[in-house]
Design a protein around this motif. Structure first.
Motif, short mmCIF file in Angstrom:
data_model
loop_
_atom_site.label_atom_id
_atom_site.label_comp_id
_atom_site.label_asym_id
_atom_site.label_seq_id
_atom_site.Cartn_x
_atom_site.Cartn_y
_atom_site.Cartn_z
N THR A 73 0.83 -1.20 0.00
CA THR A 73 0.00 0.00 0.00
C THR A 73 0.87 1.25 0.00
OG1 THR A 73 -0.12 0.18 2.41
CG2 THR A 73 -1.78 -1.20 1.32
N THR A 74 0.30 2.29 -0.56
CA THR A 74 0.94 3.61 -0.52
C THR A 74 -0.13 4.64 -0.17
OG1 THR A 74 0.53 4.01 -2.87
CG2 THR A 74 2.64 3.01 -2.30
N ALA A 75 0.31 5.82 0.19
CA ALA A 75 -0.60 6.94 0.40
C ALA A 75 -0.09 8.10 -0.43
CB ALA A 75 -0.65 7.31 1.88
N GLN A 76 -0.88 9.17 -0.53
CA GLN A 76 -0.50 10.31 -1.34
C GLN A 76 -0.25 11.54 -0.47
OE1 GLN A 76 -3.50 8.61 -4.57
NE2 GLN A 76 -3.13 10.80 -4.86
N VAL A 77 0.81 12.24 -0.80
CA VAL A 77 1.17 13.48 -0.13
C VAL A 77 1.19 14.58 -1.18
CG1 VAL A 77 3.03 14.71 1.04
CG2 VAL A 77 2.49 12.35 1.70
N VAL A 78 0.64 15.73 -0.85
CA VAL A 78 0.62 16.87 -1.76
C VAL A 78 1.67 17.87 -1.30
CG1 VAL A 78 -0.75 18.80 -2.65
CG2 VAL A 78 -1.82 16.56 -2.26
N VAL A 79 2.47 18.36 -2.25
CA VAL A 79 3.45 19.40 -1.94
C VAL A 79 3.21 20.59 -2.85
CG1 VAL A 79 5.23 17.87 -1.02
CG2 VAL A 79 5.17 18.33 -3.47
N LEU A 80 3.40 21.80 -2.30
CA LEU A 80 3.29 23.04 -3.05
C LEU A 80 4.60 23.80 -2.94
CD1 LEU A 80 -0.25 24.29 -1.88
CD2 LEU A 80 0.29 22.93 -3.91
N ALA A 81 5.04 24.41 -4.04
CA ALA A 81 6.28 25.20 -4.02
C ALA A 81 5.99 26.59 -3.48
CB ALA A 81 6.87 25.28 -5.42
N LEU A 82 6.75 26.98 -2.43
CA LEU A 82 6.57 28.30 -1.82
C LEU A 82 7.43 29.36 -2.49
CD1 LEU A 82 6.63 27.16 1.92
CD2 LEU A 82 4.61 27.73 0.55
N ASP A 83 8.60 28.96 -2.98
CA ASP A 83 9.53 29.91 -3.58
C ASP A 83 10.36 29.20 -4.63
OD1 ASP A 83 11.41 28.42 -2.12
OD2 ASP A 83 11.34 29.83 -0.44
N GLN A 84 11.34 29.90 -5.23
CA GLN A 84 12.12 29.31 -6.32
C GLN A 84 12.95 28.12 -5.85
OE1 GLN A 84 10.22 31.49 -8.71
NE2 GLN A 84 11.85 30.29 -9.62
N VAL A 85 13.51 28.21 -4.64
CA VAL A 85 14.26 27.08 -4.10
C VAL A 85 13.32 25.89 -3.91
CG1 VAL A 85 15.58 26.22 -2.13
CG2 VAL A 85 15.99 28.53 -3.00
N GLY A 86 12.13 26.18 -3.42
CA GLY A 86 11.16 25.13 -3.22
C GLY A 86 10.75 24.47 -4.53
N TYR A 87 10.64 25.29 -5.58
CA TYR A 87 10.26 24.70 -6.87
C TYR A 87 11.35 23.76 -7.38
CZ TYR A 87 8.27 23.97 -11.44
OH TYR A 87 7.74 23.36 -12.55
N ARG A 88 12.59 24.17 -7.19
CA ARG A 88 13.69 23.30 -7.60
C ARG A 88 13.64 21.98 -6.81
NH1 ARG A 88 19.62 25.85 -7.98
NH2 ARG A 88 18.44 27.10 -9.47
N ASN A 89 13.34 22.06 -5.52
CA ASN A 89 13.22 20.84 -4.72
C ASN A 89 12.01 20.00 -5.16
OD1 ASN A 89 15.45 20.84 -3.00
ND2 ASN A 89 14.50 22.39 -1.68
N LEU A 90 10.94 20.69 -5.55
CA LEU A 90 9.76 19.96 -6.03
C LEU A 90 10.11 19.14 -7.28
CD1 LEU A 90 6.14 21.23 -6.25
CD2 LEU A 90 7.16 20.18 -8.26
N LEU A 91 10.88 19.74 -8.19
CA LEU A 91 11.27 19.01 -9.40
C LEU A 91 12.12 17.80 -9.07
CD1 LEU A 91 12.09 21.98 -11.82
CD2 LEU A 91 10.01 20.61 -11.72
N ARG A 92 13.02 17.95 -8.11
CA ARG A 92 13.86 16.81 -7.71
C ARG A 92 13.03 15.74 -7.00
NH1 ARG A 92 17.12 20.64 -8.90
NH2 ARG A 92 19.37 20.33 -9.22
N PHE A 93 12.10 16.19 -6.20
CA PHE A 93 11.21 15.26 -5.51
C PHE A 93 10.38 14.46 -6.52
CE2 PHE A 93 7.24 14.88 -2.69
CZ PHE A 93 7.68 13.69 -2.12
N ALA A 94 9.86 15.17 -7.54
CA ALA A 94 9.04 14.51 -8.56
C ALA A 94 9.85 13.57 -9.43
CB ALA A 94 8.37 15.57 -9.44
N SER A 95 11.18 13.69 -9.39
CA SER A 95 12.05 12.85 -10.23
C SER A 95 12.47 11.56 -9.54
CB SER A 95 13.30 13.64 -10.64
OG SER A 95 12.95 14.83 -11.33
N GLN A 96 12.03 11.36 -8.30
CA GLN A 96 12.40 10.15 -7.58
C GLN A 96 11.60 8.96 -8.10
OE1 GLN A 96 15.05 10.47 -5.43
NE2 GLN A 96 14.90 12.52 -6.32
N GLN A 97 12.14 7.78 -7.84
CA GLN A 97 11.42 6.56 -8.21
C GLN A 97 10.12 6.50 -7.41
OE1 GLN A 97 13.05 4.50 -10.53
NE2 GLN A 97 11.09 3.49 -10.79
#
Length: 968
Positions: A73-97
């Motif tokens: 089983t898995t669950a879902q977590v929602v993330v929102l980018a607060l700033d430019q650094v956060g958006y870069r982290n969001l892209l890296r997060f979305a690139s994980q397996q």
């Protein structure tokens, strides 16, 4: 504002495109909109563009599957980018397996807000199953790791229970948006069935803010928290020229001048001027590194022995590309225009597409990743939509009935993700600074498609795999075993034998030219030069095809050609006064209309788009310039009218010449080394479809095709001197592993009899039968003897040939029509003749045309239906007529089967006439008068059984010509 929405980038989980989502949000009065697609950030660029147009604030998010350590089983977590650094982290997060282990969440927390709970969160799951302590422990962990950036989703009325269990939590209002209309709930259920698994069906379509607050009984503090979070999200998508500096260190200018000397030796003024001009533009526009990177990839491929195409698209118009070795077509020799490729007046990025061997393309991709850094190279993502047909089929499959409304709704939606067939990006910083990537390929694939990437500043390079290059290299290598110095790059472009082959329409297996359309055009045109082939590639398309007859007529009768100005002879001479190429449009506009080449390209584009306003503007400039160069006002208007008339048909000459070069190389090999050509083609793929055409064409070009043999054949087709020996896998009924087993055993033991062969291999009876019937055991004796040895019934010779053709795709050991050749030779008189089986027959009006499988290979024929009324598809026939451009124009036909031969005495003629006239049969009758053969009209043809007794009774000398013993 809406903080939790899904578009069709959440594949099969939403009926809203990003554009529809934004329009709906705007119509409901929202000021901000978050896009949180499931495991995808692919819609972010569209969100920003559509929100800008609608006056909304875009918020960039992600709804991602997370593994919390509970098996299955898995669950879902929602993330929102607060700033430019956060958006870069969001892209890296979305690139994980996917799913992402929960322990990795803190690695990407900077600049991100995390939203738990709601309908899909782990906390909700724990609380709903009574695991309160686990929920509280997880809540504590989130609070410690994310602090003020941690929220719970108030998504349903019952989410108030979470507040009781987890007091002090910060909630934000979220509606799970997946549709805008209540009727779409049914469509979401259909999509869920197509996808499989647990459906994601929200209770409501997209609601207004007021409706949402009222329906979910939202507390004031939740509303305040939601507004505050939306205000905190301040992100713009990163835009920059992402082109990296080439790591080689050499300047484009130095490499180009060095390459020019290798290409031309002593440089003429024309070469120097053009090269300086191109380099100046490329460097001013900042494109030097792009050329260096593409040249690097091509240089690697050539050095590694990977075939590279001569050019593709408009890039062949660049002299810089030519001297760098990117292309192989000299733009100066062929009158190609640089501005068609790179126009400084429209400042678009250069787009160089390069063809590589399709089998070794991956090596080029891997080299790019190693050369420029694995974090800096990615393949480009793309997305397929349902479309009308698939939408209707899937809806009917899901519901068991048609539903036009639902089918229409899912028709434009994305159905699956894929990888662009050729495109990669090479970036200055890590790829994940601008786009998330999918990591389920050897080379990562971007979430964004090429349009998003190019708008954000990425540079696309198309690395295409072209099968033709692979085939040409294999043919070239085979020829080089005999002629060490042979090279396709050095073959002449004025070879008579190649032109003759093309003029016969024998283009099976020849790149770009093997369709029935091009075969017909080639037979009509009878090309006289390589330039004719390049022109034909441009003509053989729906629009320009209407110009073909005039093109051919002008070439044959130059008196039809007129020029309004002497310079047009130089510009349009190669196409006999017709405007066929886009480069010709530009050159006319430049040399006669006074436009710069950049302006001429803008004119070309305006004409292509049928932009009336822009055309009128350019027309005024053109007419003025043309009159300044000596044309009358009337002639200037007439010339511009011709440009307008033909510009819609005009084709890119750079591409036409480049691809004509590949067509020419294939045709040259087929004309001069046909046994090599067909051996390579037969080995590309499984036996079956196409093998019969290849064998027939090979025989037509006088290639000696040898039957398969257990003593001499390899698993695949191979050359024996100048003959082509079919492989043991020539029939699909013999598995490749069996063929390989025979070849390997033969190397250790040479069989001298069929019995030895059987004993040594222990093959299944069906495999032995296949080998016998395809002729592979003929070296041991007669096929019927071998069938007897297996306990199988024997067969007539004609039946054995039929089975051979069925297995191999053609007659190889002999042809059933060959025994008729001497007789047909006696009947043809002054005409030419061919014998064979009719494999295709089409009638139209009073004429017919078809294909004949002859002992010499495939032959096209046509004629009058009345004259060929006895010719039937599948029948054996002799056709008499004359050959034109390799095709037989048949005047009459004779069915081939039992034929009655009568040697009459003069006094017997009336008796014979009476006997034959009463027969009314279908078997031909021939009278022999010494050396002369006289075929009687069909009214005197006979029935086999009935005529024998009548002729014998009156002492008439006769015999049956019946090579296959079909006469009972």
């Amino acid at each position: 504002m809406q903080l939790y929405t899904h578009s069709d980038y959440s594949l099969l989980e939403s009926v809203l495109t990003v554009e529809e989502l934004v329009k709906q949000a705007a119509s409901l009065g929202y000021e901000a909109l978050a896009l949180t697609d499931h495991n995808s950030t692919a819609g972010h660029w569209e969100l920003e563009r559509c929100c800008r147009e609608a006056g909304l604030k875009p918020i960039f998010g992600l709804d991602v599957d997370v593994d919390f350590g509970e098996p299955g089983t898995t669950a879902q977590v929602v993330v929102l980018a607060l700033d430019q650094v956060g958006y870069r982290n969001l892209l890296r997060f979305a690139s994980q397996q996917i799913p992402v282990p929960s322990v990795m969440l803190p690695e990407f927390k900077t600049g991100l807000a995390i939203l738990e709970g709601g309908s899909t969160g782990q906390l909700t799951k724990l609380v709903s199953t009574g695991r309160i302590r686990e929920a509280q422990a997880l809540h504590t962990w989130y609070t410690e790791e994310f602090g003020s950036a941690y929220f719970l989703r108030w998504e349903r009325e019952q989410d108030g229970q979470l507040r009781d269990v987890l007091p002090g939590s910060s909630f934000v209002l979220c509606q799970d948006v997946r549709c805008a209309d209540p009727a779409s709930i049914e469509t979401l259920e259909i999509l869920a069935k197509i996808k499989g698994g647990v459906p994601s069906i929200p209770p409501y379509p997209m609601l207004s803010w007021q409706d949402l607050v009222e329906r979910l009984a939202v507390p004031k503090e939740v509303i305040a928290s939601t507004l505050e979070l939306a205000e905190r999200c301040q992100v713009q998508l990163p835009r920059d020229s992402m082109l990296p500096a080439h790591p080689g260190g050499e300047s484009l200018t130095d490499l180009a001048w060095r390459g020019a000397k290798l290409r031309y030796g002593e440089l003429t003024a024309q070469v120097k001027e053009r090269l300086e001009y191109e380099l100046d533009i490329i460097e001013k526009l900042g494109f030097s590194d792009y050329f260096l990177i593409v040249a690097d990839l091509v240089q690697f491929a050539r050095g590694a022995g990977i075939p590279v195409g001569p050019g593709r698209g408009s890039a062949a118009g660049s002299l810089v590309a030519y001297v760098l070795g990117i292309t192989e077509v000299d733009p100066l020799a062929w009158g190609l225009v640089f501005e068609r490729f790179l126009n400084p007046e429209r400042r678009s990025k250069p787009d160089i597409d390069v063809d590589f061997c399709y089998e070794r393309r991956t090596e080029v991709l891997n080299y790019a990743a190693e050369r420029f850094g694995r974090d800096h190279v990615a393949q480009i993502g793309t997305y397929g939509i349902f479309g009308p047909k698939a939408a209707a089929q899937e809806v009917e499959r899901s519901l068991g009935e048609k539903n036009p409304r639902a089918a229409a709704e899912i028709q434009p939606l994305k159905r699956h993700r894929a990888t662009h067939a050729a495109g990669i990006i090479v970036t200055k910083g890590p790829v994940q600074d601008v786009t998330a990537v999918y990591t389920d390929r050897d080379l990562p694939v971007t979430h964004y498609d090429m349009y998003a990437l190019e708008d954000l500043g990425a540079w696309k390079i198309d690395i295409l795999g072209l099968r033709t290059l692979t085939l040409l290299r294999r043919m070239e290598e085979e020829v080089q075993k005999r002629e060490r110095e042979f090279s396709l790059k050095n073959i002449p472009l004025d070879d008579h034998r190649t032109l003759e082959l093309l003029g016969q329409g024998r283009t099976l297996g020849i790149f770009q030219l093997e369709s029935a359309l091009f075969q017909d055009l080639l037979r009509q045109l009878q090309p006289k030069s390589f330039a004719d082939i390049a022109a034909l590639l441009a003509l053989g398309r729906p629009g320009p095809l209407s110009m073909f007859r005039e093109f051919a007529a002008r070439r044959e009768n130059p008196s039809r050609i007129t020029y309004l100005h002497p310079e047009l002879r130089e510009i349009l001479g190669e196409t006999y006064g017709l405007i066929l190429y886009q480069e010709q449009v530009m050159t006319i506009a430049h040399r006669l209309g006074g436009l710069s080449l950049g302006e001429a390209d803008l004119l070309r584009r305006a004409l292509g788009k049928d932009d009336a306003q822009a055309i009128k503007q350019w027309q005024d400039c053109f007419l003025k310039g043309a009159q300044e160069r000596g044309l009358s006002a009337a002639d200037a208007r007439k010339l511009f009218g011709s440009i307008v008339q033909f510009s819609g048909y005009a084709f890119n000459k750079a591409h036409s010449v480049s691809y004509a070069l590949l067509s020419w190389r294939a045709a040259f090999l087929k004309a001069h080394y046909p046994e090599v050509f067909f051996t390579v083609l037969l080995n590309q793929g499984s036996a079956g479809k196409g093998q019969n055409e290849l064998l027939a064409e090979a025989q037509a070009l006088k290639v000696q095709v040898l039957r398969p043999s257990v003593l001499y054949s390899e698993a695949q087709a191979a050359l024996e001197g100048k003959a082509l020996r079919l492989g043991l896998t020539a029939s699909r009924q013999l598995p490749p592993y069996t063929a390989q087993q025979i070849v390997e055993k033969r190397q250790r033991h040479r069989w001298t009899s069929f019995a030895q062969f059987r004993a040594g291999l222990k093959l299944e009876p069906k495999q032995l039968e296949t080998l016998i019937l395809m002729g592979a055991a003929d070296d041991f004796g007669d096929r019927n003897q071998h069938l007897k040895a297996l306990g199988l019934s024997t067969k007539q010779h004609l039946e054995l040939l039929r089975l051979e053709k069925e297995l191999l795709g053609g007659y190889v050991s002999s042809h059933p029509c060959s025994p008729f050749l001497p007789l047909v030779g006696q009947l043809k008189g002054e005409l030419e003749a061919a014998v064979g089986e009719v494999v295709e027959l089409k009638a139209g009006g009073r004429t017919c045309q078809g294909e004949l499988d002859t002992p010499q290979g495939q032959l096209s024929f046509h004629g009058q239906l009345e004259a060929l009324h006895g010719v039937q598809s599948g029948g054996r026939v002799a056709l008499f007529g004359s050959f034109k451009a390799g095709e037989l124009e048949a005047q009459w036909g004779l069915p081939l089967g039992p034929i009655l031969l009568i040697t009459p005495q003069p006094e017997q003629l009336e008796t014979i006439k009476g006997i034959l006239g009463a027969q009314k049969g279908m078997l031909p009758t021939i009278l022999l008068f010494g050396e002369a053969y006289h075929l009687l009209p069909q009214e005197f043809w006979v029935q086999a059984a009935a005529v024998d007794g009548s002729l014998a009774e009156v002492g008439i000398v006769y015999t049956w010509f019946d090579p296959w013993k079909e006469h009972g």
